[in-house]
Design a protein around this motif. Sequence first.
Motif, PDB file in Angstrom:
ATOM      1  N   ASN A 195      -2.978   6.144   5.968  1.00 46.54           N
ATOM      2  CA  ASN A 195      -2.379   7.451   5.730  1.00 46.54           C
ATOM      3  C   ASN A 195      -1.883   7.462   4.291  1.00 46.54           C
ATOM      4  N   PRO A 196      -1.394   8.561   3.815  1.00 46.71           N
ATOM      5  CA  PRO A 196      -0.977   8.605   2.403  1.00 46.71           C
ATOM      6  C   PRO A 196       0.035   7.533   1.998  1.00 46.71           C
ATOM      7  N   ILE A 197       0.777   7.004   2.944  1.00 42.34           N
ATOM      8  CA  ILE A 197       1.753   5.962   2.614  1.00 42.34           C
ATOM      9  C   ILE A 197       1.070   4.595   2.514  1.00 42.34           C
ATOM     10  N   THR A 198       0.056   4.354   3.347  1.00 42.04           N
ATOM     11  CA  THR A 198      -0.551   3.022   3.410  1.00 42.04           C
ATOM     12  C   THR A 198      -1.885   2.903   2.689  1.00 42.04           C
ATOM     13  N   TYR A 199      -2.424   3.998   2.132  1.00 43.70           N
ATOM     14  CA  TYR A 199      -3.716   3.924   1.441  1.00 43.70           C
ATOM     15  C   TYR A 199      -3.745   2.827   0.383  1.00 43.70           C
ATOM     16  N   VAL A 200      -2.844   2.926  -0.532  1.00 43.78           N
ATOM     17  CA  VAL A 200      -2.872   2.034  -1.696  1.00 43.78           C
ATOM     18  C   VAL A 200      -2.697   0.571  -1.299  1.00 43.78           C
TER      19      VAL A 200
ATOM     20  N   PHE B  69      -5.954  -0.727   0.489  1.00 45.63           N
ATOM     21  CA  PHE B  69      -7.139  -0.867  -0.342  1.00 45.63           C
ATOM     22  C   PHE B  69      -6.975  -1.921  -1.428  1.00 45.63           C
ATOM     23  N   ILE B  70      -5.766  -2.126  -1.905  1.00 44.71           N
ATOM     24  CA  ILE B  70      -5.545  -3.240  -2.838  1.00 44.71           C
ATOM     25  C   ILE B  70      -5.757  -4.560  -2.111  1.00 44.71           C
ATOM     26  N   PHE B  71      -5.220  -4.654  -0.889  1.00 42.91           N
ATOM     27  CA  PHE B  71      -5.404  -5.862  -0.088  1.00 42.91           C
ATOM     28  C   PHE B  71      -6.891  -6.092   0.196  1.00 42.91           C
ATOM     29  N   ASN B  72      -7.597  -5.030   0.603  1.00 39.13           N
ATOM     30  CA  ASN B  72      -9.034  -5.159   0.877  1.00 39.13           C
ATOM     31  C   ASN B  72      -9.806  -5.584  -0.371  1.00 39.13           C
ATOM     32  N   PHE B  73      -9.441  -5.031  -1.512  1.00 39.88           N
ATOM     33  CA  PHE B  73     -10.106  -5.388  -2.762  1.00 39.88           C
ATOM     34  C   PHE B  73      -9.879  -6.858  -3.087  1.00 39.88           C
TER      35      PHE B  73
ATOM     36  N   GLY C 244     -11.389   3.330  15.691  1.00 35.31           N
ATOM     37  CA  GLY C 244     -10.606   4.085  14.726  1.00 35.31           C
ATOM     38  C   GLY C 244      -9.950   3.201  13.677  1.00 35.31           C
ATOM     39  N   VAL C 245      -9.434   2.051  14.092  1.00 36.51           N
ATOM     40  CA  VAL C 245      -8.805   1.127  13.149  1.00 36.51           C
ATOM     41  C   VAL C 245      -9.851   0.597  12.164  1.00 36.51           C
ATOM     42  N   PHE C 246     -11.036   0.283  12.679  1.00 30.94           N
ATOM     43  CA  PHE C 246     -12.104  -0.196  11.795  1.00 30.94           C
ATOM     44  C   PHE C 246     -12.460   0.879  10.766  1.00 30.94           C
ATOM     45  N   ALA C 247     -12.632   2.112  11.224  1.00 28.59           N
ATOM     46  CA  ALA C 247     -12.979   3.203  10.301  1.00 28.59           C
ATOM     47  C   ALA C 247     -11.837   3.495   9.339  1.00 28.59           C
ATOM     48  N   GLY C 248     -10.605   3.306   9.771  1.00 27.49           N
ATOM     49  CA  GLY C 248      -9.453   3.575   8.922  1.00 27.49           C
ATOM     50  C   GLY C 248      -9.298   2.586   7.790  1.00 27.49           C
ATOM     51  N   CYS C 249      -9.961   1.446   7.874  1.00 23.25           N
ATOM     52  CA  CYS C 249      -9.868   0.438   6.806  1.00 23.25           C
ATOM     53  C   CYS C 249     -10.822   0.716   5.654  1.00 23.25           C
ATOM     54  N   PHE C 250     -11.672   1.717   5.774  1.00 23.74           N
ATOM     55  CA  PHE C 250     -12.623   2.050   4.712  1.00 23.74           C
ATOM     56  C   PHE C 250     -12.117   3.240   3.900  1.00 23.74           C
TER      57      PHE C 250
END
Length: 188
Positions: free
Chosen positions: A91-96, A99-103, A53-59
């Motif tokens: 979640n809506p609080i941590t999305y941004v 994904f900025i970190f991943n980018f 779940g954590v892996f899928a949540g990072c995408f």
Amino acid sequence: MQRSSPVVEKPVRDRPSPKRNQHSWLRNIRLYYYRLLRLQGSSGAIARGIASGVFAGCFPFFGVQILLGVLLATVVRGNRFAAAAGTWISNPITYVPIFIFNFKIGERLLGLHYTSLSIDEIDWQSAEILDLGLTFLAPLFVGCLVTGSIAAICSYFLSSQLFKRWHQSRRNATRRNREWSDREWLDR
């Protein structure tokens, strides 16, 4: 002659009481937390589910992260409810921030450095838009893959230890309760 009981009508509320709704989200969080702790299965299966779940949540697959996590948990024989809970990392609080970190991670790994693009510089009539999309998606997905893998490995080991201890403490508590009830029975 039959006597009918009087019908008592309950007052109809137009709105739910504010106190009841005020803490309903806290109650839901607590309910899911206890449900997660009471999962049946080995600690390894639960840990594999959480890691999936954590892996899928990072995408950035909004709306299908839970489905992806459950499918991945099924492949690795993990707990599917734990996988669904593990996707809550995004979640809506941590999305941004995620994904900025991943980018940024993907950008560094691919050796790309973007400057801010001006909207006036883009030719909106050509295929440049598609190239721009792939240019931004490649670093994002590479970063998601790396970050998701690291987060999944860490969450597997952490949750494996947590659930091993949790299951052991529950077994010990059950054993103590049985011993206590046996003593009471013998003392009678």
